[in-house]
Design a protein around this motif. Sequence first.
Motif, PDB file in Angstrom:
ATOM      1  N   UNK A   1      -7.484   1.284   7.325  1.00 30.77           N
ATOM      2  CA  UNK A   1      -7.762   2.008   6.090  1.00 30.77           C
ATOM      3  C   UNK A   1      -9.267   2.064   5.861  1.00 30.77           C
ATOM      4  N   UNK A   2      -9.722   3.189   5.346  1.00 30.97           N
ATOM      5  CA  UNK A   2     -11.125   3.372   4.993  1.00 30.97           C
ATOM      6  C   UNK A   2     -11.182   4.240   3.741  1.00 30.97           C
ATOM      7  N   UNK A   3     -11.467   3.609   2.620  1.00 32.51           N
ATOM      8  CA  UNK A   3     -11.519   4.337   1.360  1.00 32.51           C
ATOM      9  C   UNK A   3     -10.193   5.010   1.043  1.00 32.51           C
ATOM     10  N   UNK A   4     -10.231   6.320   0.789  1.00 31.48           N
ATOM     11  CA  UNK A   4      -8.998   7.036   0.442  1.00 31.48           C
ATOM     12  C   UNK A   4      -8.150   7.403   1.660  1.00 31.48           C
ATOM     13  N   UNK A   5      -8.578   7.002   2.868  1.00 28.75           N
ATOM     14  CA  UNK A   5      -7.864   7.401   4.083  1.00 28.75           C
ATOM     15  C   UNK A   5      -7.190   6.180   4.717  1.00 28.75           C
ATOM     16  N   UNK A   6      -5.893   6.369   5.037  1.00 33.84           N
ATOM     17  CA  UNK A   6      -5.099   5.294   5.679  1.00 33.84           C
ATOM     18  C   UNK A   6      -4.396   5.880   6.891  1.00 33.84           C
ATOM     19  N   UNK A   7      -4.234   5.067   7.974  1.00 30.08           N
ATOM     20  CA  UNK A   7      -3.592   5.567   9.200  1.00 30.08           C
ATOM     21  C   UNK A   7      -2.688   4.511   9.803  1.00 30.08           C
ATOM     22  N   UNK A   8      -1.764   4.989  10.656  1.00 24.87           N
ATOM     23  CA  UNK A   8      -0.838   4.081  11.356  1.00 24.87           C
ATOM     24  C   UNK A   8      -0.409   4.740  12.654  1.00 24.87           C
TER      25      UNK A   8
ATOM     26  N   UNK B   1      12.375   8.595  30.246  1.00 22.63           N
ATOM     27  CA  UNK B   1      11.608   9.622  30.960  1.00 22.63           C
ATOM     28  C   UNK B   1      10.590  10.331  30.069  1.00 22.63           C
ATOM     29  N   UNK B   2      10.710  10.184  28.778  1.00 27.57           N
ATOM     30  CA  UNK B   2       9.905  10.974  27.837  1.00 27.57           C
ATOM     31  C   UNK B   2       9.550  10.114  26.626  1.00 27.57           C
ATOM     32  N   UNK B   3       8.375  10.360  26.057  1.00 23.82           N
ATOM     33  CA  UNK B   3       7.947   9.575  24.895  1.00 23.82           C
ATOM     34  C   UNK B   3       7.152  10.450  23.934  1.00 23.82           C
ATOM     35  N   UNK B   4       7.040   9.959  22.701  1.00 26.95           N
ATOM     36  CA  UNK B   4       6.246  10.635  21.676  1.00 26.95           C
ATOM     37  C   UNK B   4       5.499   9.582  20.879  1.00 26.95           C
ATOM     38  N   UNK B   5       4.184   9.775  20.762  1.00 22.90           N
ATOM     39  CA  UNK B   5       3.342   8.864  19.979  1.00 22.90           C
ATOM     40  C   UNK B   5       2.982   9.542  18.674  1.00 22.90           C
ATOM     41  N   UNK B   6       3.239   8.829  17.558  1.00 16.63           N
ATOM     42  CA  UNK B   6       3.012   9.390  16.220  1.00 16.63           C
ATOM     43  C   UNK B   6       1.790   8.746  15.563  1.00 16.63           C
ATOM     44  N   UNK B   7       0.951   9.577  14.958  1.00 14.69           N
ATOM     45  CA  UNK B   7      -0.187   9.110  14.149  1.00 14.69           C
ATOM     46  C   UNK B   7       0.054   9.606  12.732  1.00 14.69           C
ATOM     47  N   UNK B   8       0.208   8.679  11.791  1.00 15.60           N
ATOM     48  CA  UNK B   8       0.476   9.026  10.394  1.00 15.60           C
ATOM     49  C   UNK B   8      -0.794   8.821   9.565  1.00 15.60           C
ATOM     50  N   UNK B   9      -1.177   9.842   8.807  1.00 12.62           N
ATOM     51  CA  UNK B   9      -2.357   9.791   7.931  1.00 12.62           C
ATOM     52  C   UNK B   9      -1.934   9.937   6.483  1.00 12.62           C
ATOM     53  N   UNK B  10      -2.605   9.158   5.603  1.00 13.99           N
ATOM     54  CA  UNK B  10      -2.429   9.298   4.163  1.00 13.99           C
ATOM     55  C   UNK B  10      -3.821   9.412   3.542  1.00 13.99           C
ATOM     56  N   UNK B  11      -3.975  10.418   2.745  1.00 18.64           N
ATOM     57  CA  UNK B  11      -5.252  10.604   2.062  1.00 18.64           C
ATOM     58  C   UNK B  11      -5.024  10.813   0.574  1.00 18.64           C
ATOM     59  N   UNK B  12      -5.849  10.147  -0.223  1.00 15.75           N
ATOM     60  CA  UNK B  12      -5.723  10.259  -1.678  1.00 15.75           C
ATOM     61  C   UNK B  12      -6.613  11.369  -2.238  1.00 15.75           C
ATOM     62  N   UNK B  13      -7.392  11.951  -1.338  1.00 18.44           N
ATOM     63  CA  UNK B  13      -8.241  13.059  -1.771  1.00 18.44           C
ATOM     64  C   UNK B  13      -8.282  14.146  -0.706  1.00 18.44           C
TER      65      UNK B  13
END
Length: 285
Positions: free
Chosen positions: A147-154, A164-176
């Motif tokens: 997390x950095x200020x209003x920005x959060x990630x996972x 045989x197959x995969x998916x990588x997820x990046x989740x972002x949350x922003x308060x502004x």
Amino acid sequence: MSMRRDVHEEVRSRLHEAAGAHEPDRERMLARVERGMAGPAGSGHRATRPPAFGWMRVAGATAAVAGVLAVGGYAVASAVKDEAAPQQQEVATSPTPTPSPEATSRAPAPPAPVEPAPSRSPERRESGPPSRTTSAPATERPPAATEDGPLWSDGSVDPHSNDFWAQSNITLRTRGQLTALTVRLKVAQTGGVSNAGAWRSLPENDFTLAVAEQDGFLVYTWTLKEGRTVPAGEWVFAGQFDHLRGGRDAGKDTYSVTATAASRRLSVGGGFAAVDDGGDGDGDS
């Protein structure tokens, strides 16, 4: 007393003989009945009598014959009964034997011992072959959420990934609102890793996507186009790829995010949760 008993036995014996010797003369009786029905002879013709009276005479004669036969049979039965009575009194029945106390108090014989079946040793389960790749220790993994200020990630591996197959997820949350945004996903080349597609929950026309292989990584880069913005909320960026068959270790996969909010530069990034880390995703795909 003995004289009276002798007289009684003699009388009974004579009655028995008389009853046995008595034989009624049926023909004679029937002849008398017919004569009675015929009546006295008249002047050349028989006097007619009411039919009912004639039948009454027949019935009476028949009853008389039946009475004589019944008396004779009763006499015979009485004599036979008197003679058989002393014999029935002399019959003695032996009492039913009662079981002895020893027989009733004796305990039943115990059942024959049954030999126990030979015990089986528990089956040994052979463990599967060891994994081709070794997961990096948890201490060496970068944190999945930052997390950095209003920005959060996972970062997390999608649960629908397979052998045989995969998916990588990046989740972002922003308060502004974000006026600039760059999301980069780096997938380590663990064998057979190749691009299979990518998507994001924000409008496609707002971003440019670049996929390339760099220094042993398959790199996905999403860049917000100039003049576009990202509203406050939660957003997902996902990279899809194929790999060799079997479990894949995502311990060396990383992501990084740079953004601008209200003229402030923000930066978050990390790794992807392993299976035993209890994260949102799965370390193996």
